[in-house]
Design a protein around this motif. Structure first.
Motif, mmCIF file in Angstrom:
data_model
loop_
_atom_site.group_PDB
_atom_site.id
_atom_site.type_symbol
_atom_site.label_atom_id
_atom_site.label_comp_id
_atom_site.label_asym_id
_atom_site.label_seq_id
_atom_site.Cartn_x
_atom_site.Cartn_y
_atom_site.Cartn_z
ATOM 1 N N THR A 186 17.422 3.199 11.970
ATOM 2 C CA THR A 186 18.337 4.252 12.401
ATOM 3 C C THR A 186 17.713 5.025 13.555
ATOM 4 N N ILE A 228 14.551 12.982 -0.266
ATOM 5 C CA ILE A 228 14.100 12.072 0.796
ATOM 6 C C ILE A 228 12.874 11.294 0.336
ATOM 7 N N SER A 267 12.747 1.980 9.174
ATOM 8 C CA SER A 267 14.133 2.395 9.386
ATOM 9 C C SER A 267 14.624 1.925 10.742
ATOM 10 N N GLU A 292 15.366 4.259 -1.262
ATOM 11 C CA GLU A 292 15.003 3.515 -0.058
ATOM 12 C C GLU A 292 13.533 3.692 0.275
ATOM 13 N N ASP A 308 16.281 15.002 9.179
ATOM 14 C CA ASP A 308 16.457 13.563 8.990
ATOM 15 C C ASP A 308 17.221 13.274 7.702
ATOM 16 N N ILE A 342 11.034 7.434 6.564
ATOM 17 C CA ILE A 342 11.754 6.244 6.133
ATOM 18 C C ILE A 342 11.056 5.002 6.682
ATOM 19 N N ASN A 400 20.871 13.950 8.244
ATOM 20 C CA ASN A 400 21.481 12.920 9.084
ATOM 21 C C ASN A 400 21.649 11.593 8.350
ATOM 22 N N LEU A 401 20.748 11.299 7.426
ATOM 23 C CA LEU A 401 20.828 10.056 6.659
ATOM 24 C C LEU A 401 21.796 10.160 5.491
ATOM 25 N N VAL A 410 16.111 8.726 13.144
ATOM 26 C CA VAL A 410 15.049 8.983 12.180
ATOM 27 C C VAL A 410 13.698 8.919 12.880
#
Length: 448
Positions: A59, A359, A57, A364, A264, A54, A267-268, A62
């Motif tokens: 977060t 993903i 990111s 994104e 990941d 990502i 979790n996202l 991640v």
């Protein structure tokens, strides 16, 4: 046939005397020094702000390239130690005569794995493509007729692996030989021990990409010859069979991006938890403790448990495949990645397919890769126009101002055209995601 005595060479750039394993200081072994040198390098530190999956990111959970590289090195160390224990049992003279230990194998694989992404541009693989297309279909195409086919191929197929070898080995003022890693670690690092041409001459895994720019070709040959890597190319275009431990470095990377990128995504919220956990359970069905699993109350705990089991399962599998094919690997006749021969290939393929769909191709990721692509292209244009203006064109005041900001790492006055171009690309590749954003805004006049 390659032999382990040569493959485990402790030699470093500039050495005049042979380094013997049995003479090493056990408190600070040469292969462990490799790990230390990589982890304290500025190139490695920059990975903390480079995309793994990502881009940009915010977060916490991640992964960046840095956390990914650390995890790959941990998995690589386990793979190396397990394989090393069995190799020394099979070839006891490595220990009794030369002094090698199983931990040496772990240290080599861990160090090479730690460095495996050190040459990658910002914004992931889209960064490589942005650089390549700048020279193949962008403004950089103007340089084609002034370069050899090999030099031009280095640029249009710009490769993070080759840039990594450059970073690890390139002379710098007062620092000959780069960070001077052992040749064993450099060999294990080279997943694609060939120059850029010919492009994919065979279906061999080592021919999938390339690992050496023309600027490092001479030193690459020195390393390959010292290690006893088997030549597979011709007198003009150099390529060699892989160092056997490169298969373990590749396996460590495969394990981590397969399992941890998947984690990941869960979790996202990009992959539905219950749906995803089913795929992980299929992979670990032979080792899962169902009572323990059902006692876990949070998603994080369930994921952590399955991740640990999955990584352990794949480590064991990779080592067995490696050892079962040791002779073919030493003969340069093993043409696949280790997991291409895995009994878990179907499960791995399913997990990677879901990751790609949910993903890597998520809105994104794609939107930020598009932005990164544009920013990298603009920076390439800015630096090449300032450093290498078209002949006959008047020098603009803007380019004069840019030259005053050109970093010292680009010693453009002392290099030929190819040397300048590869230096510019390598410098831009060294920038972090945030560096690229800030530089782009600066050159666009959006930030003072």
């Amino acid at each position: 046939m390659m032999n382990w005595e040569q493959l485990l060479s402790l030699r470093r750039a500039g050495d005049t005397n042979k380094r013997l394993r049995k003479e090493q200081n056990e408190t600070r072994l040469g292969f462990e020094v490799d790990y230390d040198r990589i982890i304290f390098s500025s190139a490695f530190r920059s990975l903390q702000d480079k995309t793994q999956v990502i881009p940009l990111s915010k977060t916490d959970f991640v992964h960046t390239r840095l956390t990914h590289s650390l995890e790959v090195s941990v998995v690589g160390r386990s793979l190396g130690r397990l394989a090393g224990q069995r190799i020394i049992e099979k070839h006891p003279h490595l220990k009794t005569i030369h002094g090698y230990q199983m931990n040496d194998f772990g240290a080599i694989v861990a160090a090479a794995a730690l460095a495996h992404d050190i040459g990658n541009p910002p914004f992931g693989h889209s960064g490589e493509k942005a650089i390549g297309e700048y020279f193949s279909i962008g403004n950089g195409k103007r340089f084609k007729n002034e370069l050899t086919p090999e030099e031009y191929q280095d640029l249009v197929k710009f490769e993070g692996n080759a840039n990594g070898f450059k970073i690890l080995t390139e002379d710098r003022p007062g620092i000959p030989g780069g960070i001077r890693l052992s040749y064993a670690t450099l060999g294990a690092f080279m997943k694609y021990p060939k120059e850029s041409l010919p492009h994919k001459p065979t279906n061999h895994i080592a021919d999938k990409k390339f690992g050496i720019f023309q600027s490092e070709k001479a030193f690459f040959e020195e390393v390959a010859n010292e290690l006893g890597l088997l030549p597979t190319g011709n007198t003009k275009n150099k390529s060699f069979a892989r160092h056997p431990l490169a298969f373990l470095v590749e396996a460590a990377d495969d394990i981590c991006y397969t399992i941890i990128d998947f984690e990941d995504g869960i979790n996202l919220g990009l992959i539905e938890e219950e749906y995803a956990l089913e795929y992980l359970i299929k992979l670990v069905k032979d080792s899962i403790n169902t009572a323990k699993y059902h006692s876990l109350q949070t998603r994080a705990d369930r994921l952590s448990y399955l991740r640990a089991l999955a990584i352990n399962t794949l480590i064991t599998e990779a080592v067995e495949i490696f050892l079962n094919n040791e002779e073919a690997i030493l003969a340069g006749e093993f043409h696949q990645s280790l997991f291409d021969k895995s009994r878990y290939e179907a499960q791995i393929t399913d997990i990677i397919k879901i990751s790609i769909e949910n993903i890597y191709q998520s809105e994104e990721v794609i939107s930020k890769e598009i932005a990164g692509y544009q920013m990298l292209s603009h920076l390439l244009d800015t630096y090449t126009n300032a450093l290498l203006p078209e002949k006959g064109e008047p020098e603009s005041n803007f380019n004069k101002l840019v030259l005053k900001l050109v970093p010292n790492v680009i010693e453009y006055e002392n290099l030929d055209l190819y040397g300048n171009l590869i230096k510019i690309c390598s410098y831009i590749s060294s920038l972090t995601d945030s560096n690229i954003v800030n530089s782009f805004k600066k050159f666009k006049g959006l930030r003072i």
